[in-house]
Enzyme design. Structure first.
Site, PDB file in Angstrom:
ATOM      1  N   ASN A   1      67.532  20.838  39.734  1.00 46.21           N
ATOM      2  CA  ASN A   1      67.064  20.544  41.088  1.00 46.21           C
ATOM      3  C   ASN A   1      65.873  19.605  40.983  1.00 46.21           C
ATOM      4  OD1 ASN A   1      66.265  20.506  43.753  1.00 46.21           O
ATOM      5  ND2 ASN A   1      65.645  22.650  43.825  1.00 46.21           N
TER       6      ASN A   1
ATOM      7  N   LYS B   1      64.341  18.153  43.328  1.00 45.96           N
ATOM      8  CA  LYS B   1      63.436  18.306  44.479  1.00 45.96           C
ATOM      9  C   LYS B   1      63.037  16.930  45.024  1.00 45.96           C
ATOM     10  CE  LYS B   1      62.130  22.860  42.835  1.00 45.96           C
ATOM     11  NZ  LYS B   1      61.094  23.900  42.716  1.00 45.96           N
TER      12      LYS B   1
ATOM     13  N   HIS C   1      67.442  27.255  49.315  1.00 51.71           N
ATOM     14  CA  HIS C   1      66.347  27.285  48.340  1.00 51.71           C
ATOM     15  C   HIS C   1      65.099  27.882  48.979  1.00 51.71           C
ATOM     16  CE1 HIS C   1      63.273  25.965  45.506  1.00 51.71           C
ATOM     17  NE2 HIS C   1      64.260  25.875  44.624  1.00 51.71           N
TER      18      HIS C   1
ATOM     19  N   GLU D   1      62.154  27.060  49.002  1.00 51.37           N
ATOM     20  CA  GLU D   1      61.294  26.085  49.681  1.00 51.37           C
ATOM     21  C   GLU D   1      61.829  25.786  51.081  1.00 51.37           C
ATOM     22  OE1 GLU D   1      60.110  24.482  45.315  1.00 51.37           O
ATOM     23  OE2 GLU D   1      61.468  23.253  46.519  1.00 51.37           O
TER      24      GLU D   1
ATOM     25  N   GLU E   1      66.491  33.236  42.254  1.00 49.19           N
ATOM     26  CA  GLU E   1      65.219  32.606  41.926  1.00 49.19           C
ATOM     27  C   GLU E   1      64.062  33.464  42.410  1.00 49.19           C
ATOM     28  OE1 GLU E   1      65.623  28.104  41.422  1.00 49.19           O
ATOM     29  OE2 GLU E   1      65.622  28.455  43.571  1.00 49.19           O
TER      30      GLU E   1
ATOM     31  N   GLY F   1      58.017  27.163  39.409  1.00 48.97           N
ATOM     32  CA  GLY F   1      56.960  26.167  39.256  1.00 48.97           C
ATOM     33  C   GLY F   1      55.595  26.751  38.959  1.00 48.97           C
TER      34      GLY F   1
ATOM     35  N   SER G   1      61.109  28.645  36.411  1.00 45.39           N
ATOM     36  CA  SER G   1      60.408  28.208  35.195  1.00 45.39           C
ATOM     37  C   SER G   1      61.249  28.360  33.930  1.00 45.39           C
ATOM     38  CB  SER G   1      59.057  28.929  35.065  1.00 45.39           C
ATOM     39  OG  SER G   1      58.226  28.642  36.183  1.00 45.39           O
TER      40      SER G   1
END
Length: 247
Positions: A10, A12, A94, A96, A164, A170, A210
């Site tokens: 991904n 992003k 996702h 986000e 996730e 991250g 990560s």
């Protein structure tokens, strides 16, 4: 039935024409494990570029799409448009999108159903925040998010679930292989009890959070981890080592 290992990258909101061209060259050179399915999630303006530069053996995914084919939805893109570009995949739900853009479980489920109906394959993302994990809500949250999708989806053939843990995306914190395996096994049990044993045995559940060249092999060895959805590391040459984690 063996589940084919599946690794998604991904990207992003990263990259430009030059860096994406370079990244596509690196991926094309590989070598990538032929037994692993590879998909890269590219920013929308560069989807055609990435598709034109990568071999057909590497899938290209949009990072989002809407729940209808066309219309007055400024700023949105539809699965029909993605298909028209020769793309086969989309990443939906996702964390986000959920956290920053306020996408609900229901909206994500509708998007997943429409993308599948239009012939795309979907990486559907679920996962808990740190607060939810510390409150002992990990399974409840993951099951709630999955249940919403299950209410809309009848055929799971073209769905990959990406678990996730939001607290590990991250942040450099990774769920231990044991923590990840525990959630993946619980999800598979949920599918057995709420969908079917066949779907449970066949569905691929990726781990995202990560993942690096340093930890990917230990994670890949777990029985219920069927691949990865990789963020930052997918922009680096080490992504090739992650794809080859089972070699």
């Amino acid at each position: 039935m063996g589940r084919k290992f599946c690794v998604g990258g991904n990207w992003k909101m990263n990259g430009d024409k030059a860096s994406i061209t370079e990244l596509c060259k690196t991926l094309s050179a590989g070598p990538l494990d032929p037994n692993t399915e590879v998909v890269v999630g590219c920013p929308a303006p560069y989807l055609s570029l990435a598709r034109s530069l990568l071999p057909e053996t590497i899938g290209v995914a949009a990072q989002n799409c809407y729940k209808v084919a066309k219309g007055a939805f400024t700023g949105e893109i539809s699965p029909a448009m993605l298909k028209d570009l020769g793309l086969g995949w989309v990443i939906l739900g996702h964390s986000e999108r959920r956290a920053i853009f306020g996408e609900t479980d229901e909206l994500i489920a509708e998007k997943v159903a429409h993308a599948l109906a239009e012939g795309l394959k979907v990486i559907a993302c679920i996962g808990e925040t740190l607060q939810e994990r510390e409150a002992g809500q990990t399974e409840a949250v993951c099951f709630r998010q999955t249940k919403a999708i299950a209410a809309q989806v009848k055929d799971w053939t073209n769905v990959v679930i990406a678990y996730e843990p939001v607290w590990a995306i991250g942040t450099g914190k990774t769920a231990t292989p044991e923590q990840a395996q525990e959630v993946h096994a619980a999800l598979r049990k949920w599918f057995t009890e709420n969908v079917s044993a066949d779907v449970s045995n066949g569905i691929r559940i990726q781990y995202g959070g990560s993942v690096t060249a340093a930890n990917c092999r230990e994670l890949a060895a777990k029985p219920d981890i069927d691949g990865f959805l990789v963020g930052g590391a997918s922009l680096k040459p080490e992504f090739i080592q992650i794809v080859n984690a089972r070699q």
